[in-house]
Design an enzyme around this catalytic site. Sequence first.
Site, mmCIF file in Angstrom:
data_model
loop_
_atom_site.group_PDB
_atom_site.id
_atom_site.type_symbol
_atom_site.label_atom_id
_atom_site.label_comp_id
_atom_site.label_asym_id
_atom_site.label_seq_id
_atom_site.Cartn_x
_atom_site.Cartn_y
_atom_site.Cartn_z
ATOM 1 C CD1 TRP A 131 37.128 33.513 42.771
ATOM 2 C CD2 TRP A 131 35.971 34.614 43.103
ATOM 3 N NE1 TRP A 131 36.037 32.814 41.713
ATOM 4 C CE2 TRP A 131 35.172 34.255 42.087
ATOM 5 C CE3 TRP A 131 35.045 35.291 43.110
ATOM 6 C CZ2 TRP A 131 34.300 34.122 41.539
ATOM 7 C CZ3 TRP A 131 33.638 36.315 42.214
ATOM 8 C CH2 TRP A 131 32.873 35.476 41.444
ATOM 9 C CG ASP A 132 40.667 37.198 50.502
ATOM 10 O OD1 ASP A 132 40.102 38.487 50.761
ATOM 11 O OD2 ASP A 132 42.121 36.792 51.062
ATOM 12 C CE1 TYR A 133 41.713 37.629 42.892
ATOM 13 C CE2 TYR A 133 40.677 36.898 41.776
ATOM 14 C CZ TYR A 133 41.417 36.765 42.094
ATOM 15 O OH TYR A 133 42.006 36.314 41.146
#
Length: 713
Positions: A348-350
């Site tokens: 999630w590109d977290y």
Amino acid sequence: MVAEATAGEAWAEEADAERRQRAGLPRNSSSREMIAATRGPLRYLLGLLAVLLFVGAPALAWEHWGGDRGGMRFSPLAQITPANVGHLVRAWEFRTGDLAARPPAAMARTKFEATPLFVENSLIFCSPFNEVIAVDPGTGAQKWRYDPRISTGQRPGNRFVCRGVAYWVDDQAGETAACRARIFMGTNDARVIALDARTGVPCADFGAGGEVKIDIGKPLAWPGEFQITSAPVVSRGVVIVGSSISDNVRVDAPSGTVRAFDVRSGRPRWSWDPLIHDGIVAGTANVWAPMSSDEERGLLFLPTSSPSPDFWGGRRPGNDEHANSVVALRTETGELVWSFQTTHHDVWDYDLPAQPTLAGIDTGTGMRDVVIQPTKQGFVFVLDRDTGKPIWPVDERSVPQGAAEGEQLSPTQPFPTHVPALTPQQISDTDVFRPLPIFRSSGCAKRLAAARNEGLYTPPSTQGTLIFPMTGGGVNWGGAAFDPVNQILYANTSRAVHIVRLIPRADAEGFKPPPGTELGQQLGAPFAMTRAVAISPLGLPCNKPPWGALVAVDLKAGKILWQSTVGTSEDKAPLGLAFKWGTPLVNGVVITAGGLVFTGAMDAYLRAFNARSGAELWQGRLPVPGIANPMSYLWNGEQYVAIAAGGHSEVGTTIGESVVAFRLARQGAAPSLWSRTVDRPGGRFWSKVVILAIVLTAVLALWRWRRRAALRS
């Protein structure tokens, strides 16, 4: 430092006299009388003394990117207060000259995110093109300047940006020795540079003529794929840098190795790769955000990113240690001490975007030295500084499954239980923004309903998936700020929705994304990806405002104290309409012992909020938006607040080149009428309304006069 201390003592005496006068006592009344006449100052003064001892650095300076080594972003200065903040005036503005000197195409790819240091009787900062500039703290006049001459044709993947520089003093060198005090900077073209902090001359004994060129270890896809964007850390004889590596280009991206060099010679001391590569194929995780250090413990704290690529991880099975983690290393050796992962197998590109904040907090069972880590999801993890174990329970909870072909998701994710999330983490049809209620049908509602949406950690899909909070935060690189006296955490947050879609490889060739949509090829994976902020046909975010909010949290109680909307639509809307909807906030804040929180936003104002109530008390007009972390310092007995105001090309603001400082109006002076009326949110719109009304009134009066004259004749 002697001159600064003398100035500070004089200011403190005058400030005490002013406080006595405000309390209705004679200016020369005793401290006992003052304590009796005011509410709780003894506790405050004792707490402030503890702060000065804790921070360790000179109380009136700003020697580190985050104010101190641990990034608390707290200034013990108290000259500017909620009672007098309305008397702030612009002290000076410094312009880098980039608008005239740089090609327009290069300026259109800049982000001026620097936080100045206040050291060596100068404010020292870097421009987006890695020029290091020292200016006079009282006037803004340039003292020296160094240009590393980076190429403006390299097109760095994360734009031209330099968040700051680092400062170090060699106690083994003589007082007058060259480069006794040094400024270190990482560059967009992967160099580490050391300069004399007094003159700006490169330190000849560091590397080759004052610089070390990073060995990336493999050919780049293009010259701008790898860069250094955040300030280095200097501790225990080493200077440490991370890296910023372009997302979603390829699975086999460059390594995210953290590198340490001897602070005097520039010789490599150690390197450490956050990602364990055994059995997986990936390049990064890297450390692009600012780092923190604990000098006494000899520990370095890293916020690590997600592995490559962001949105499909089928070739990196497992939890991808030590990606998406807060990591503690031995500063002198790079030895791993502990690691705590905040997102398992991130798709999630977290990644962790913010500097870990080091503080001493009252947990309810005594004081503990902790690491406070905010995240893009809006979580706040609070970890023991020695062990990395959570201070309060963290639950592993089941999250949505059903990933894209070849993916292997983690069945659970960590959720803090004590400190509430700083932002909402779910979105539904009731959250769709309908600024014109008469139109019940919404393009936003259709777009959001068409995407997969099962709450936080819904996996990316070919259908399209809603990611909320978006991949820009929650909290971003500006980080959190901590008031160690009142034990309150403050953080800017963004609240918008991303729509991420996986594009099968066969369909990705020649694919042209719609305007405003990012395309990442994710070469080596079976899917490319697109990412776009969910925007309405009116150009507004699809979710209800506020789109940016400042949040205050009592960590001990696990309670959000207040939330205040930050920013208006003034610099985007027609005619300067200033709807108080908030703007996304990637930058951070500075808090002061005077009881104020200062922040910039995506409209062109520096703002001050009451630290206790969250009330917005003051706005100072900037030439363009100040999307950077402000800082505060004392000079010649006066407290200043400064911010870089150069705009941000990724979010479409006006681009500029300024650093602006404010101070209280001096005796006999006051803020101008213009600054108190027109230079306020909405002031330009209402001034246009007034001018238009005057013109229309004059035209109507002239028409009536002529009509009457014609009738008389």
